[in-house]
Design a protein around this motif. Structure first.
Motif, PDB file in Angstrom:
ATOM      1  N   VAL A  41      -4.449   4.043   2.077  1.00 26.25           N
ATOM      2  CA  VAL A  41      -3.419   3.141   2.483  1.00 26.25           C
ATOM      3  C   VAL A  41      -3.247   2.027   3.629  1.00 26.25           C
ATOM      4  N   VAL A  42      -4.481   1.731   4.069  1.00 27.47           N
ATOM      5  CA  VAL A  42      -4.477   0.624   5.073  1.00 27.47           C
ATOM      6  C   VAL A  42      -4.725  -0.976   4.299  1.00 27.47           C
ATOM      7  N   SER A  43      -5.449  -0.245   3.452  1.00 28.35           N
ATOM      8  CA  SER A  43      -4.832  -1.675   1.958  1.00 28.35           C
ATOM      9  C   SER A  43      -3.568  -1.898   1.744  1.00 28.35           C
ATOM     10  N   LEU A  44      -3.298  -1.441   1.829  1.00 27.26           N
ATOM     11  CA  LEU A  44      -1.310  -1.377   0.745  1.00 27.26           C
ATOM     12  C   LEU A  44      -1.176  -2.560   1.947  1.00 27.26           C
ATOM     13  N   PHE A  45      -1.005  -1.966   3.480  1.00 30.29           N
ATOM     14  CA  PHE A  45      -0.185  -2.515   4.423  1.00 30.29           C
ATOM     15  C   PHE A  45      -1.038  -3.613   4.865  1.00 30.29           C
ATOM     16  N   SER A  46      -2.094  -3.869   4.149  1.00 30.57           N
ATOM     17  CA  SER A  46      -2.365  -5.458   5.544  1.00 30.57           C
ATOM     18  C   SER A  46      -4.152  -6.034   4.251  1.00 30.57           C
ATOM     19  N   PRO A  47      -2.945  -6.940   3.836  1.00 28.32           N
ATOM     20  CA  PRO A  47      -4.304  -7.483   2.709  1.00 28.32           C
ATOM     21  C   PRO A  47      -5.406  -8.046   3.188  1.00 28.32           C
ATOM     22  N   ASN A  48      -5.567  -8.308   4.750  1.00 30.30           N
ATOM     23  CA  ASN A  48      -6.992  -8.752   5.064  1.00 30.30           C
ATOM     24  C   ASN A  48      -7.530  -7.862   5.023  1.00 30.30           C
ATOM     25  N   PHE A  49      -7.580  -6.455   4.931  1.00 30.08           N
ATOM     26  CA  PHE A  49      -8.748  -5.363   5.830  1.00 30.08           C
ATOM     27  C   PHE A  49      -9.731  -5.221   4.375  1.00 30.08           C
ATOM     28  N   LEU A  50      -9.100  -4.824   3.149  1.00 30.15           N
ATOM     29  CA  LEU A  50     -10.327  -5.495   1.758  1.00 30.15           C
ATOM     30  C   LEU A  50     -11.185  -6.477   1.863  1.00 30.15           C
ATOM     31  N   THR A  51     -12.019  -7.000   2.910  1.00 31.27           N
ATOM     32  CA  THR A  51     -12.434  -7.944   2.094  1.00 31.27           C
ATOM     33  C   THR A  51     -13.379  -7.917   2.734  1.00 31.27           C
ATOM     34  N   VAL A  52     -15.308  -8.019   2.324  1.00 28.95           N
ATOM     35  CA  VAL A  52     -16.067  -8.515   2.566  1.00 28.95           C
ATOM     36  C   VAL A  52     -16.877  -8.884   4.344  1.00 28.95           C
ATOM     37  N   ASP A  53     -16.063 -10.006   5.001  1.00 28.24           N
ATOM     38  CA  ASP A  53     -15.803  -9.627   6.200  1.00 28.24           C
ATOM     39  C   ASP A  53     -15.755  -8.936   7.139  1.00 28.24           C
TER      40      ASP A  53
END
Lengths: 329, 495
Positions: A41-53
């Protein structure tokens, strides 16, 4: 049987197809399903979520709570509670900082700090197991007294450290992974091994399951109880070292209300507050759920006032879903 | 016969994939006592839970009460309709007073809505008087009463409902002989008032003494129903277990060995100056009325209760007994009377429970040796014929008899020299009982010293090589096998 994630997967894989085994594993680890859903759900709302950093950042932020919560799991499995962890963290952090500031070798400062944490926890355990005081009250006293002791010891001021090797414990990366994450991972493996493979682990589950039966089986319930609070104190001290190292200073108010996040992680992980049921893998997942939630709310620019409300709501929802599953069984 | 007051037709119940009841018919008449019997796990309690609205039956069954089809969804609905149940486990609140327990949830109110204490106490006193419990003060906290009195309070609560059907699930298990007799009188007077009683018991003698009709359940099915007068005890057992049981109390003869246990002048809570010896390969039975000090003696020998003065010697060596740890180390095992409260850790597996006391032996250093543990548990499960799908299944899914076998195996895994069995067959059905008796004989033949504390007189007479009688914490009699009679023991027990 105190089950744990790995032996469950081994068992299920042995008596079913791979797909079925995965389904059964997820059914047994509802908190993991919750974590995955939350992340989706969070990755849908925020593009910066699923980054390695960002993911590494979450792991690093989670590691302190995860370590405290693992210690808390031991206590809660015996049907106890430890409210003093935040104060233990602050006090041991302050002692560690002053040792480091006085140029003591890390080989002395770190073991001494961990031993101090274990001793403070054991003192809680003695009051509870021998003094017969309710765990809630005994550790509430511990929490208050140690917070006061920290303020006395630090004179209400932060103690700063100037040591690169010490800072590395909280801030350095090894193979691109933050050191606190590696420490938490190591702690997880040790805790898992102790709870699922060692005699002591069995006794922890036994005491939480039924104290009287345990005593009649010739096991010293007193010793088991003192030991679990010592474990909790040790883990709080470990968290204290990491936090102090990262901030390069010990704050007298550090760790305030940390016990609540730790308890929430344990409960989110499916461990019963009544004792005897639960497992350490769940606690790790519980800590990650809280970590992801904090991170997500930050990414979505939710004000910190609303964050607390949102966090409380998610925890309540998770526990309600879990308890429904239990009553319907 | 008139139309039944309460009748059930074609009742089935499945929990998940397990069928507990299958197409059961059951009917009770007003003014009669119906016995409901069957081995543990036969489905008696589940059937009664359906009647009282705790469980819903599967689709297709029918329940009629006073001729009308009914279905209760909560215990409260059943209660309000006039069906009361006295549960096997005491469902009371120890912190509240006797009167509060009796009227819990139905407290008499004053005009202003507050609790009418004087009416409540007066009515409680009336109910207690009916049960000849005049010595019990309605205002006293229940927790301070003995188990027998608490059971009487539970019965008083059922009476207070003025129900038309009263279900009693093993009501005499915790009662003394005197209290049992009082209960029987009360049941007979309820019967005369036209109430219907359902009486569940493992004690066949009670069924023949008290009941008019009997329904037998086996493996979730109704296998017999009829009047008690048409049956012999052997018939009833045959219906219950589905086979003939001969030689209910096997006894192995073996020469007693050297003195294993010597208790000298033991004084503990409830035990006054008890001395005796017991040999290897001997079963020493302990008889006595409830409260005579049998359990207290057992717990003191094991280290669970404090031994104030006196000594316990195992193989001639004095044993310090500060905690059960010391008892286990000295080679003494204790199988408790109350498996639910202090025998087994209920939600945990057979493996977890059986191995618990013996982990020292089943570990390499501090790490549990899974392989050694598995083989030891498997061996005992086989030797004890524990009926379970596997060793990782939770003990609370097992029947009472199988739980008792696990409890026994747990104690024996510590490899004791002396085993104290406290009421080993309480709540265990006929078939499993015999298996436990065979095991006791086997232990004896292996050279163990067995102390058997039991209220079941035929069991005690059948299995013991010697019987010691306790009364008010003192030894008042000693009988060798052969000399012992029920009357002789009773005479010493009331001394």
């Amino acid at each position: 049987m105190p089950s744990n994630a790995t032996s469950r997967t081994a068992e299920t894989a042995a008596n079913g197809g791979a797909g079925k085994a995965v389904l059964r594993f997820l059914a047994a680890n509802k908190s993991l399903v919750g974590l995955i859903l939350l992340m989706a759900v969070v990755s849908l709302f925020s593009p910066n979520f699923l980054t390695v950093d960002n993911l590494l950042n979450i792991l690093r932020q989670t590691s302190i709570n995860a370590i405290i919560a693992m210690g808390m799991t031991f206590v809660i499995l015996t049907a106890g509670i430890d409210l003093s962890v935040g104060s233990v963290l602050a006090f041991t952090g302050a002692v560690c900082a002053s040792l480091v500031a006085a140029d003591a070798s890390l080989w002395v400062a770190l073991p001494a700090t961990l031993a101090l944490g274990a001793a403070l926890g054991a003192a809680n355990g003695v009051v509870i197991a021998i003094g017969g005081v309710q765990p809630f009250i005994a550790t509430l006293v511990g929490m208050t007294v140690l917070r006061g002791a920290t303020l006395v010891y630090t004179d209400g001021r932060p103690i700063t450290t100037m040591s690169d090797p010490f800072w590395a414990i909280g801030g350095e990366y090894v193979f691109g992974i933050p050191v606190p994450v590696l420490i938490a991972a190591f702690a997880f493996i040790v805790c898992w091994f102790v709870l699922s493979q060692m005699r002591f682990g069995r006794y922890v589950y036994a005491v939480g399951g039924n104290e009287q039966v345990t005593r009649l089986a010739g096991i010293s319930v007193t010793r088991v109880k003192i030991a679990v609070y010592a474990v909790s104190g040790l883990m709080a001290a470990l968290a204290g070292i990491i936090l102090t190292a990262r901030l390069e200073s010990a704050q007298p108010t550090a760790g305030t209300a940390y016990e609540l996040d730790a308890i929430a992680a344990v409960v989110l992980g499916g461990t019963s507050l009544m004792g005897g049921r639960g497992y350490i893998f769940g606690t790790l997942i519980g800590a990650l759920i809280i970590g992801v939630l904090n991170n997500a709310l930050n990414l979505m620019d939710v004000s910190s006032y609303y964050q607390m409300i949102a966090k409380g709501a998610v925890i309540l929802l998770a526990v309600l879903v879990d308890s429904r599953g239990k009553t319907n069984r | 016969m008139t139309a039944p007051l309460l009748s059930l037709h074609g009742i089935g119940k499945t929990f998940g994939s397990v069928t507990v009841l299958r197409d059961v018919d059951f009917a009770v008449q007003a003014g009669r006592v119906m016995a409901l019997v069957g081995e543990n796990g036969a489905g008696k309690s589940t059937l009664m839970k359906i009647v009282t609205g705790i469980h819903d039956p599967d689709k297709g069954g029918e329940i009629r009460f006073k001729g009308q089809p009914v279905r209760f969804h909560t215990p409260r609905q059943a209660m309000d309709a006039g069906i009361a149940i006295i549960h096997q486990e005491l469902n009371l609140l120890p912190g509240l007073s006797v009167a509060e327990n009796i009227f819990l949830g139905r407290e008499p109110r004053t005009r202003f809505g507050s609790i009418d204490w004087s009416t409540m106490k007066a009515r409680a006193a009336g109910l207690l008087a009916r049960l000849k419990q005049d010595h019990v003060s309605p205002g006293a906290p229940l927790g301070r009463m003995g188990v027998g009195t608490q059971q009487m309070v539970e019965i008083a609560r059922a009476l207070s409902l003025d129900a038309e059907v009263i279900i009693m699930d093993e009501p005499t298990d915790a009662l003394t002989d005197v209290e049992t007799r009082i209960l029987f009188e009360v049941i007979r007077s309820l019967k005369a008032e036209g109430k219907a009683i359902v009486y569940i018991s493992h004690r066949l003698s009670e069924i023949f003494a008290l009941c008019d009709d009997v329904t037998v359940l086996r493996d979730g099915q109704m296998v017999h129903t009829g009047t008690v007068a048409d049956l012999t005890e052997a018939d009833l057992i045959r219906h219950m277990v589905g086979r003939e049981i001969t030689d209910q109390y096997p006894h192995a003869k073996c020469p007693p060995g050297k003195v294993r246990l010597e208790v000298k002048n033991a004084v503990a809570d409830g035990v006054e100056d008890v001395s005796f010896t017991a040999r290897a390969g001997e079963v020493v039975g302990f008889a006595g009325l409830m409260g005579a000090g049998r359990t207290e003696l057992a717990r003191a020998i094991y280290g669970a209760n404090r031994l104030q003065t006196g000594t316990v010697e195992v193989d001639g060596v004095p044993v310090p007994l500060k905690s059960p740890r010391d008892g286990v180390r000295a080679g003494i095992a204790y199988v408790t009377e109350d498996r639910k409260a202090d025998g087994l850790i209920q939600p945990h597996s057979i493996r977890f429970n059986m191995a618990l006391g013996a982990l020292g032996r089943l570990s390499r250093g501090p790490v549990v040796d899974r392989r050694r543990e598995t083989s030891a548990v498997a061996e005992y499960m086989k030797a004890f014929a524990v009926k379970a799908p596997d060793m990782d299944c939770p003990v609370n899914t097992l029947s009472g008899g199988n739980q008792q076998k696990v409890s026994l195996a747990k104690s024996l895994l510590t490899q004791p020299k002396i085993v104290i069995l406290d009421e080993p067959t309480r709540g265990v059905d006929v078939g499993a009982r015999r298996e436990i008796y065979v095991l006791i004989n086997k232990l004896k033949e292996q050279g163990l010293c067995v102390l058997l504390m039991s209220s079941d007189m035929p069991e005690l007479l059948g299995l013991s090589d010697r019987i010691l009688v306790l009364s008010h914490g003192r030894l008042t009699g000693s009988f060798d096998r052969g000399q012992a009679t029920q009357e002789g023991i009773m005479e010493r027990a009331v001394a």
